[in-house]
Write a protein that holds these residues in place. Structure first.
Motif, PDB file in Angstrom:
ATOM      1  N   SER A   1       0.812  -1.197   0.000  1.00 23.06           N
ATOM      2  CA  SER A   1       0.000   0.000   0.000  1.00 23.06           C
ATOM      3  C   SER A   1       0.845   1.246   0.000  1.00 23.06           C
ATOM      4  CB  SER A   1      -0.913   0.028   1.224  1.00 23.06           C
ATOM      5  OG  SER A   1      -0.195   0.329   2.354  1.00 23.06           O
ATOM      6  N   THR A   2       0.536   2.207  -0.839  1.00 27.62           N
ATOM      7  CA  THR A   2       1.218   3.494  -0.777  1.00 27.62           C
ATOM      8  C   THR A   2       0.652   4.223   0.422  1.00 27.62           C
ATOM      9  OG1 THR A   2      -0.252   3.921  -2.595  1.00 27.62           O
ATOM     10  CG2 THR A   2       2.064   4.256  -3.008  1.00 27.62           C
ATOM     11  N   ALA A   3       1.223   4.179   1.546  1.00 32.16           N
ATOM     12  CA  ALA A   3       0.587   4.644   2.745  1.00 32.16           C
ATOM     13  C   ALA A   3       0.270   6.110   2.659  1.00 32.16           C
ATOM     14  CB  ALA A   3       1.483   4.405   3.935  1.00 32.16           C
ATOM     15  N   ALA A   4      -0.863   6.479   3.284  1.00 27.50           N
ATOM     16  CA  ALA A   4      -1.222   7.881   3.294  1.00 27.50           C
ATOM     17  C   ALA A   4      -2.268   8.116   4.328  1.00 27.50           C
ATOM     18  CB  ALA A   4      -1.746   8.299   1.968  1.00 27.50           C
ATOM     19  N   PRO A   5      -2.336   9.337   4.837  1.00 25.46           N
ATOM     20  CA  PRO A   5      -3.357   9.658   5.817  1.00 25.46           C
ATOM     21  C   PRO A   5      -4.739   9.352   5.276  1.00 25.46           C
ATOM     22  CG  PRO A   5      -1.706  11.373   5.741  1.00 25.46           C
ATOM     23  CD  PRO A   5      -1.403  10.413   4.625  1.00 25.46           C
ATOM     24  N   ALA A   6      -5.588   8.781   6.113  1.00 24.39           N
ATOM     25  CA  ALA A   6      -6.897   8.355   5.658  1.00 24.39           C
ATOM     26  C   ALA A   6      -7.860   9.512   5.461  1.00 24.39           C
ATOM     27  CB  ALA A   6      -7.489   7.371   6.673  1.00 24.39           C
ATOM     28  N   PHE A   7      -7.564  10.662   6.034  1.00 25.64           N
ATOM     29  CA  PHE A   7      -8.471  11.787   5.932  1.00 25.64           C
ATOM     30  C   PHE A   7      -7.715  13.051   5.549  1.00 25.64           C
ATOM     31  CE2 PHE A   7     -12.349  10.015   7.466  1.00 25.64           C
ATOM     32  CZ  PHE A   7     -11.927   8.902   8.167  1.00 25.64           C
ATOM     33  N   ALA A   8      -8.383  13.914   4.824  1.00 20.54           N
ATOM     34  CA  ALA A   8      -7.786  15.209   4.469  1.00 20.54           C
ATOM     35  C   ALA A   8      -7.512  15.989   5.741  1.00 20.54           C
ATOM     36  CB  ALA A   8      -8.733  15.990   3.572  1.00 20.54           C
TER      37      ALA A   8
ATOM     38  N   GLN B   1      -4.287   4.204  13.311  1.00 17.30           N
ATOM     39  CA  GLN B   1      -3.441   4.914  12.362  1.00 17.30           C
ATOM     40  C   GLN B   1      -3.276   6.370  12.767  1.00 17.30           C
ATOM     41  OE1 GLN B   1      -5.916   4.262   8.899  1.00 17.30           O
ATOM     42  NE2 GLN B   1      -5.011   2.265   8.492  1.00 17.30           N
ATOM     43  N   GLY B   2      -2.211   6.994  12.271  1.00 18.37           N
ATOM     44  CA  GLY B   2      -2.024   8.415  12.541  1.00 18.37           C
ATOM     45  C   GLY B   2      -0.789   8.951  11.856  1.00 18.37           C
ATOM     46  N   GLY B   3      -0.746  10.272  11.709  1.00 19.59           N
ATOM     47  CA  GLY B   3       0.391  10.871  11.044  1.00 19.59           C
ATOM     48  C   GLY B   3       0.541  12.346  11.353  1.00 19.59           C
ATOM     49  N   ILE B   4       1.697  12.892  10.981  1.00 18.05           N
ATOM     50  CA  ILE B   4       2.006  14.313  11.154  1.00 18.05           C
ATOM     51  C   ILE B   4       2.620  14.838   9.863  1.00 18.05           C
ATOM     52  CG2 ILE B   4       3.422  15.997  12.398  1.00 18.05           C
ATOM     53  CD1 ILE B   4       3.294  14.206  14.834  1.00 18.05           C
TER      54      ILE B   4
ATOM     55  N   GLY C   1       5.026  25.117  -0.922  1.00 17.27           N
ATOM     56  CA  GLY C   1       4.442  23.891  -1.451  1.00 17.27           C
ATOM     57  C   GLY C   1       5.196  22.639  -1.056  1.00 17.27           C
ATOM     58  N   PHE C   2       6.415  22.784  -0.536  1.00 20.47           N
ATOM     59  CA  PHE C   2       7.185  21.617  -0.127  1.00 20.47           C
ATOM     60  C   PHE C   2       6.666  21.096   1.216  1.00 20.47           C
ATOM     61  CE2 PHE C   2      10.094  23.670  -3.092  1.00 20.47           C
ATOM     62  CZ  PHE C   2      10.505  22.576  -3.857  1.00 20.47           C
ATOM     63  N   TYR C   3       6.726  19.785   1.390  1.00 17.26           N
ATOM     64  CA  TYR C   3       6.232  19.177   2.615  1.00 17.26           C
ATOM     65  C   TYR C   3       7.033  17.911   2.939  1.00 17.26           C
ATOM     66  CZ  TYR C   3       3.908  15.965  -0.608  1.00 17.26           C
ATOM     67  OH  TYR C   3       3.653  15.049  -1.604  1.00 17.26           O
ATOM     68  N   ILE C   4       7.006  17.543   4.218  1.00 16.91           N
ATOM     69  CA  ILE C   4       7.498  16.261   4.688  1.00 16.91           C
ATOM     70  C   ILE C   4       6.487  15.738   5.694  1.00 16.91           C
ATOM     71  CG2 ILE C   4       9.943  16.762   4.325  1.00 16.91           C
ATOM     72  CD1 ILE C   4      10.163  17.334   7.316  1.00 16.91           C
ATOM     73  N   GLY C   5       6.491  14.437   5.908  1.00 14.27           N
ATOM     74  CA  GLY C   5       5.541  13.900   6.865  1.00 14.27           C
ATOM     75  C   GLY C   5       5.830  12.455   7.191  1.00 14.27           C
ATOM     76  N   THR C   6       5.106  11.947   8.149  1.00 17.12           N
ATOM     77  CA  THR C   6       5.199  10.541   8.523  1.00 17.12           C
ATOM     78  C   THR C   6       3.815  10.029   8.872  1.00 17.12           C
ATOM     79  OG1 THR C   6       6.294   8.949  10.005  1.00 17.12           O
ATOM     80  CG2 THR C   6       5.672  11.072  10.947  1.00 17.12           C
ATOM     81  N   TRP C   7       3.582   8.763   8.617  1.00 22.74           N
ATOM     82  CA  TRP C   7       2.279   8.145   8.860  1.00 22.74           C
ATOM     83  C   TRP C   7       2.503   6.699   9.253  1.00 22.74           C
ATOM     84  CZ3 TRP C   7      -0.512   4.037   6.804  1.00 22.74           C
ATOM     85  CH2 TRP C   7      -1.898   4.023   7.055  1.00 22.74           C
TER      86      TRP C   7
ATOM     87  N   GLY D   1       4.087  -6.048  13.405  1.00 26.51           N
ATOM     88  CA  GLY D   1       2.761  -5.463  13.565  1.00 26.51           C
ATOM     89  C   GLY D   1       2.666  -3.985  13.312  1.00 26.51           C
ATOM     90  N   THR D   2       3.717  -3.388  12.699  1.00 30.89           N
ATOM     91  CA  THR D   2       3.711  -1.940  12.504  1.00 30.89           C
ATOM     92  C   THR D   2       4.254  -1.558  11.143  1.00 30.89           C
ATOM     93  OG1 THR D   2       4.098  -1.605  14.877  1.00 30.89           O
ATOM     94  CG2 THR D   2       4.491   0.277  13.428  1.00 30.89           C
ATOM     95  N   GLU D   3       3.585  -0.633  10.484  1.00 28.75           N
ATOM     96  CA  GLU D   3       4.093   0.007   9.271  1.00 28.75           C
ATOM     97  C   GLU D   3       4.333   1.477   9.578  1.00 28.75           C
ATOM     98  OE1 GLU D   3       2.222   1.740   5.191  1.00 28.75           O
ATOM     99  OE2 GLU D   3       1.733  -0.356   5.621  1.00 28.75           O
TER     100      GLU D   3
END
Length: 261
Positions: A27-34, A72-75, A82-88, A101-103
């Motif tokens: 899965s291309t991981a990504a936050p589940a909500f906008a 799930q969760g992310g920052i 327009g540049f960004y970084i993040g983790t999820w 048990g963790t991605e």
């Protein structure tokens, strides 16, 4: 940004192994909500986050939590340029080895409006499995790009994610093409969503289910309900082309409750 995968060996042996474990990489991981705009500082930096509980961690139609509930969760940290970084991150099906048990996903890129109503997003996503089997080559990276446009009341997105040949992919590559459509119901907090994706490579749902077919489709449709400005509930029906394996590639109805801040 978003939330996919591969494995080793070749032929029938590869099909068998991938069917059990490579899905955790699929899965291309990504936050589940906008996410909302967060808090922007005088330096033009915005910090936002999200958290969710879902009845089944599904992406590209494949369950990464074995049909069980996932947390799930992310920052995200973004700049006005327009540049960004993040983790999820997400919990996985811990009984499926060797990924544990963790991605945890780390990503960075650029997103911006290139013309009126047209937004481009390009970046690189890196998937890590911190409590997988020690010494195993599990982590991998995947570049992605998408274009989103507003067509009247409908927002349409087309995108691509390509995982190049890597050891953790069994020296194979994987191409994923997709389109998403969403439209808000006027004078209501409801948004209708639809998704169709095509995979060519070892992450194809049929291949993960144990066949030799490395192509396939996944689809989903559902609705989001904005309970408050930062609390969203959703329901989604998701499925794949090919064999339906219980808690892996079978069709499912997924419920999610998420918050952004």
């Amino acid at each position: 940004m978003r939330t996919s995968s591969k494995n080793i060996l070749g032929g029938k042996a590869k099909s068998t192994i991938v069917g059990l474990s490579a899905i955790l990489l699929a899965s291309t991981a990504a936050p589940a909500f906008a996410q909302d705009e967060g808090a922007e500082s005088s330096s033009g930096i915005t910090i936002s986050g999200n958290a969710a509980v879902t009845s089944d961690y599904r992406f590209r139609g494949v369950s990464l939590s074995g049909g069980d509930i996932a947390i799930q969760g992310g920052i995200d940290i973004g700049h006005e340029s327009g540049f960004y970084i993040g983790t999820w991150g997400s919990s996985l099906e811990g009984k499926v080895n060797p990924y544990g048990g963790t991605e945890l996903d780390i990503y960075g890129g650029w997103s911006g409006e290139v013309s009126s109503g047209v937004t481009v997003d390009v970046g690189l996503l890196y998937y890590l499995y911190p409590n997988g089997i020690k010494g195993a080559d599990l982590d991998y990276f995947e570049p992605y790009a998408s274009v989103a446009a507003t067509l009247g009341p409908v927002e349409a997105t087309v995108g691509v994610a390509w995982a190049p040949k890597q050891d953790s992919l069994g020296n194979d590559d994987n191409l994923y093409l997709y389109t998403d459509l969403s439209a808000g119901i006027p004078n209501s907090p409801i948004t209708i969503n639809g998704h169709l994706g095509y995979t060519k490579g070892p992450l194809a749902p049929s291949f993960l289910a144990g066949t030799t077919d490395d192509t396939g489709l996944d689809y989903s449709f559902g609705a989001d309900w904005a309970i408050t400005s930062n609390l969203t509930a959703s329901i989604m029906y998701t499925g794949t082309e090919g064999p339906a394996v219980n808690d892996l590639t079978d069709d499912a109805v997924v419920f999610t409750l998420g918050v952004s801040f």
